[in-house]
Each structure stands twice: as structure tokens, then as C-alpha cells.
Design an enzyme around this catalytic site. Structure first.
Site: not given
Length: 288
Positions: A54, A81, A132, A150, A114, A146
Site C-alpha cells: 500500500d 504507477n 503524471s 499530477k 526515496k 487530481y
């Protein structure tokens, strides 16, 4: 030795098609899903390990990189993704929905990225691919939050591309137009009676969208970004509208483009706009 890619959010859509595409080219694939019921979604594919993740759990993200490396002994590409889609008028949305939107699309993505950076930096190679949206290039009505998430992904990717250049690591962003994926069946909609005030305008705006192209088109762009060795290339646009809109913006200039887009989005598209954004028989004005 086969190369290895990690792909998040692979139960459907871009992620599912990307797993299939990379596997068909002989890659090892570490695929993540959020629900236990989806753990067998890739069982028929060779060299694919499916793991639970998750991306909203930043502690799990931090630990996941080593777990992914352990599957095949290394990682060459990370594809962020997994995504979440909130739609509706800003007035009708809750702050919790807004936070959830950024938690998945931005903060979860950043946390997982990271975690992989030390691995890529030390091996002095690697590709990070973030999904994106064409809506990141400007604000879209009724998906403003949203689109903002992005846009954050796009800016983050561009900055990271420069930061990691000295280490042979590339960060790239995919900008899909309208695609026929299940994200549109998993929409978190703004609630409350206030949304009714926007219903006619929303119907007008979304009524101009088609079903979009196959997610396989974007999977192919992801594969291209992973393999083209163009370390300085950041932006990859996919789908007819995803490709057409940046070209139209370049042709018209930012101010004129915005005027044309705004008129079209409010139901008054000019003949010029129609001619510029129409490809074949399908209008592509309103990509998300």
C-alpha cells in the site's frame, strides 16, 4: 543477466499491461498490488513476483526497496504507477479527500522513490518512471485536485532528473491522455448537495470525452522510457490527445491556448480549437 523492473499498482490498467509487456521482453518483474485477492493476477507470467504494498504506508515504502531487490538480486527500473482519482467540484470535496489524493499520488510516490535512491546512486544506474497526466500541464475543471497532484509529480520528476544526473540515474514522467482504464471506475467523487449546482457543467465537460485509447499505449511509452537510455529526457506524452495538446499549446502560445481551452471547456469551442484537437473521427479535447 535479465534486468529487473519494479511496478506499483498492477492489478489493472497501465500497471497490468506494463507487467505483461516487460515480462514479454524477458525482464524480471516485481509487481505490487494493494489487495490480497489480486496476488495471483500475474501467476501465468514467467519471472514475475507479486507483492503486497500500500503506497500510502510510508513506513512500508521505506522498507520495500530492499524487499524488492531481494526478489531477483537487484533493481534497474522503478515505475511509480499506483494512483488515486478524485473528481468533482472543489467546493463539494472534503479536505480528507484532498489529502488522500496527494497522499497516494504524491507523498506515497515520493516515499517509495526515496527508498530506491540509495540503491540507484550506489550502483550508478537506474531509471525512475512516474505516471503524471496530461492534466498536469494545466488545471482541468472538476478534477482540479487530481490535476494538482499530477502537476506535483511532474515538477518532482524534473527536479529529481537533474539531482541524480551525476550518478547515472534518470527520472522520467509519463503524461497519458484519456485512456480506457479502470481508474475511471474507482473514482472517489465529491459528495454533498452542493455538487448538484455543478451537474450541468460537469455533464457538458465530461460529455466531450471519449473512452480513450488502450492502456497498452501508455505501457509501451513506459517501456520506451525504461530502455531508450535518454537520461536527460523527462517528458513522454501518450495517446492521441496526450500528444496533440502539447503541440497545440506550442503552436498557439500559452495565453491563446488557455483562452481556447477555457472556451471549449465551458461549452463554446471555436472552429480553430475543433480543427486543432480533432484527430480522425474522435474528439480529444478533454483528456484527463
Amino acid at each position: 543477466m535479465n534486468r529487473t523492473v519494479v511496478i506499483t499498482g498492477t492489478a489493472s490498467g497501465f500497471g497490468l499491461d506494463s507487467v505483461r509487456l516487460f515480462a514479454s521482453h524477458g525482464w524480471n518483474v516485481v509487481a505490487t498490488v494493494r489487495k490480497e485477492k489480486d496476488l495471483n493476477v500475474h501467476d501465468a507470467l514467467p519471472n514475475v513476483k507479486t507483492l503486497l504494498l500500500d503506497v500510502n504506508d510510508e513506513e512500508a515504502d521505506a522498507a520495500f526497496a530492499e524487499q524488492a531487490v531481494a526478489q531477483f538480486g537487484g533493481v534497474d527500473v522503478l515505475v511509480n504507477n499506483a494512483g488515486y482519482y478524485h473528481m468533482g467540484p472543489v467546493e463539494a470535496g472534503s479536505m480528507q479527500q484532498f489529502h488522500d489524493q496527494f497522499q497516494t499520488n504524491v507523498f506515497g510516490l515520493m516515499a517509495l522513490t526515496k527508498a530506491f535512491l540509495p540503491i540507484f546512486r550506489e550502483q550508478r544506474s537506474g531509471v525512475i518512471i512516474n505516471i503524471s497526466s496530461i492534466s498536469a500541464d494545466q488545471g482541468y475543471p472538476y478534477t482540479a485536485v487530481y490535476a494538482a497532484s499530477k502537476a506535483a509529480v511532474a515538477a518532482f520528476t524534473e527536479g529529481l532528473n537533474v539531482e541524480m544526473a551525476d550518478f547515472g540515474v534518470s527520472a522520467k514522467a509519463i503524461f497519458p491522455g484519456a485512456h480506457a482504464t479502470r481508474i475511471f471506475t474507482k473514482i472517489d467523487q465529491a459528495a454533498g448537495g452542493v455538487a448538484a449546482h455543478y451537474q450541468d457543467a460537469m455533464m457538458r465537460f465530461f460529455g466531450n470525452q471519449g473512452t480513450g485509447t488502450s492502456p497498452a499505449v501508455t505501457a509501451q511509452a513506459i517501456y520506451e522510457a525504461a530502455t531508450d537510455q535518454k537520461i536527460g529526457k523527462v517528458r513522454y506524452y501518450t495517446g492521441p490527445d496526450g500528444v496533440a495538446i502539447p503541440r497545440v499549446k506550442q503552436l498557439l502560445g500559452a495565453d491563446w491556448y488557455w483562452e481556447e481551452f477555457r472556451n471549449a471547456a465551458t461549452g463554446n469551442p471555436s472552429d480553430l480549437w475543433k480543427s486543432l484537437v480533432k484527430q480522425g473521427d474522435e474528439p480529444v479535447e478533454f483528456a484527463l
